[in-house]
Design an enzyme around this catalytic site. Sequence first.
Site, PDB file in Angstrom:
ATOM      1  N   ASN A   8       0.859  -1.235   0.048  1.00 60.73           N
ATOM      2  CA  ASN A   8       0.289   0.029   0.051  1.00 60.73           C
ATOM      3  C   ASN A   8       0.923   1.324   0.205  1.00 60.73           C
ATOM      4  O   ASN A   8       0.348   2.372   0.079  1.00 60.73           O
ATOM      5  CB  ASN A   8      -1.080  -0.066   1.174  1.00 60.73           C
ATOM      6  CG  ASN A   8      -0.486  -0.049   2.516  1.00 60.73           C
ATOM      7  OD1 ASN A   8       0.871  -0.226   2.730  1.00 60.73           O
ATOM      8  ND2 ASN A   8      -1.151   0.030   3.537  1.00 60.73           N
ATOM      9  N   CYS A   9       2.050   1.125  -0.134  1.00 59.00           N
ATOM     10  CA  CYS A   9       3.128   2.184  -0.060  1.00 59.00           C
ATOM     11  C   CYS A   9       2.739   3.159  -1.557  1.00 59.00           C
ATOM     12  O   CYS A   9       2.998   2.154  -2.679  1.00 59.00           O
ATOM     13  CB  CYS A   9       4.459   1.970   0.102  1.00 59.00           C
ATOM     14  SG  CYS A   9       5.591   3.169  -0.311  1.00 59.00           S
ATOM     15  N   ASP A  10       2.579   4.308  -1.646  1.00 59.31           N
ATOM     16  CA  ASP A  10       2.595   5.223  -2.856  1.00 59.31           C
ATOM     17  C   ASP A  10       3.769   4.784  -3.694  1.00 59.31           C
ATOM     18  O   ASP A  10       3.760   4.744  -5.042  1.00 59.31           O
ATOM     19  CB  ASP A  10       2.397   6.500  -2.692  1.00 59.31           C
ATOM     20  CG  ASP A  10       1.051   6.724  -2.132  1.00 59.31           C
ATOM     21  OD1 ASP A  10      -0.142   5.783  -2.360  1.00 59.31           O
ATOM     22  OD2 ASP A  10       0.805   7.674  -1.642  1.00 59.31           O
ATOM     23  N   LYS A  13       3.912   1.562  -5.311  1.00 58.02           N
ATOM     24  CA  LYS A  13       2.938   1.304  -6.316  1.00 58.02           C
ATOM     25  C   LYS A  13       3.549   1.892  -7.583  1.00 58.02           C
ATOM     26  O   LYS A  13       3.322   1.644  -8.794  1.00 58.02           O
ATOM     27  CB  LYS A  13       1.591   2.135  -5.953  1.00 58.02           C
ATOM     28  CG  LYS A  13       0.769   1.220  -4.836  1.00 58.02           C
ATOM     29  CD  LYS A  13      -0.299   1.965  -4.576  1.00 58.02           C
ATOM     30  CE  LYS A  13      -1.164   1.446  -3.450  1.00 58.02           C
ATOM     31  NZ  LYS A  13      -2.181   2.357  -2.915  1.00 58.02           N
TER      32      LYS A  13
END
Length: 115
Positions: A8-10, A13
């Site tokens: 879920n780390c931008d 991603k």
Amino acid sequence: MKLYGISNCDTVKKARTWLAARQLAYEFHDFKKMGVTAAWLEKVAAQTGWQALLNRRGTTWRKLDDTSKSAVSDQASAIALMLTYPSLIKRPVLETQGRYHLGFSEQQYSAIFGE
């Protein structure tokens, strides 16, 4: 090739999107789901330096108490903290051709992959 991080780390991603857009196959290792070992952290730190591997810009670091922060004085203490809080590991970590690369930027990945 292997990409390490938290799903879920931008920034992770963005790296995954960049790799997918170029159809580059990789294995993903999620620190939160699959864990991390001291041996792996030591291996990465040997190439990158423990100071670069420890993410002092993120929310997890900011939420730590001052005692925990000030206790980080060398590689061993940094690794101990990263084992307790995997979110403190700079993300993503890209492993390719026996080398580790920290973080993501389009310029950095373009240079790694010779674009």
